[in-house]
Design a protein around this motif. Structure first.
Motif, mmCIF file in Angstrom:
data_model
loop_
_atom_site.group_PDB
_atom_site.id
_atom_site.type_symbol
_atom_site.label_atom_id
_atom_site.label_comp_id
_atom_site.label_asym_id
_atom_site.label_seq_id
_atom_site.Cartn_x
_atom_site.Cartn_y
_atom_site.Cartn_z
ATOM 1 N N GLU A 10 18.826 -18.117 3.664
ATOM 2 C CA GLU A 10 18.420 -17.806 5.035
ATOM 3 C C GLU A 10 19.572 -18.014 6.017
ATOM 4 N N ALA A 11 20.357 -19.077 5.823
ATOM 5 C CA ALA A 11 21.495 -19.347 6.716
ATOM 6 C C ALA A 11 22.520 -18.220 6.617
ATOM 7 N N ASP A 14 21.128 -15.215 8.393
ATOM 8 C CA ASP A 14 21.216 -15.413 9.848
ATOM 9 C C ASP A 14 22.637 -15.111 10.327
ATOM 10 N N GLN A 15 23.637 -15.536 9.551
ATOM 11 C CA GLN A 15 25.032 -15.222 9.885
ATOM 12 C C GLN A 15 25.270 -13.714 9.831
ATOM 13 N N LYS A 17 23.162 -11.394 10.509
ATOM 14 C CA LYS A 17 22.621 -10.784 11.750
ATOM 15 C C LYS A 17 23.686 -10.793 12.833
ATOM 16 N N TYR A 52 13.919 -10.117 2.356
ATOM 17 C CA TYR A 52 14.731 -9.765 3.524
ATOM 18 C C TYR A 52 15.154 -8.317 3.408
ATOM 19 N N GLU A 60 20.799 -4.138 11.191
ATOM 20 C CA GLU A 60 19.939 -5.305 11.456
ATOM 21 C C GLU A 60 19.505 -5.980 10.162
ATOM 22 N N LYS A 63 13.549 -10.418 8.316
ATOM 23 C CA LYS A 63 12.827 -11.168 7.289
ATOM 24 C C LYS A 63 11.546 -10.399 7.041
#
Length: 124
Positions: A10-11, A14-15, A17, A52, A60, A63
């Motif tokens: 997830e981290a 997120d990066q 994104k 994801y 983009e 999730k």
């Protein structure tokens, strides 16, 4: 016990994104123009997967499953293997041959999925 919403991947996503909003990220979108879906399992493939979508058409990361039709390629892996691949510590072809990564969809689209699409970890 790990919560399925608490995968290490997830981290990284997120990066991703943030990366897609940069000039380098926008170039990726122009260059690749494909939609990837990732099914990431905390421990065992096929169980408690977190899904994801990395849309390299729109630039983009979402999730959840892709809602614009079929993704060009879907990858399934364990959280740890996804982290190794995205950091360039595990070659995607080797992961696939070992069964650590499963692919559905277009293999030619899947071959464009390389560690290069991920942002490099920032040096602290």
């Amino acid at each position: 016990m790990a919560n399925s919403d608490n995968v290490k991947s997830e981290a990284i996503l997120d990066q991703m994104k943030l990366h897609l909003a940069t000039d380098a990220g926008k170039n990726l979108v122009k260059k690749i123009g494909l939609v990837y879906q990732f099914r990431i399992a905390p421990k065992k493939l096929g169980f408690d997967e977190v899904v994801y979508t990395v849309d390299l058409k729109k630039g983009e990361v979402i999730k959840g499953p892709y809602e614009g039709g079929k993704p060009d390629a879907t990858f399934s892996f364990k959280d740890d293997d996804f982290v190794k691949i995205s950091l360039g510590k595990l070659n995607p072809q080797i992961a696939f041959m070992r069964g650590a990564m499963k692919i559905k969809g277009s293999l030619s689209a899947a071959q464009k999925f390389t560690p290069d699409i991920f942002p490099k970890p920032s040096k602290l």
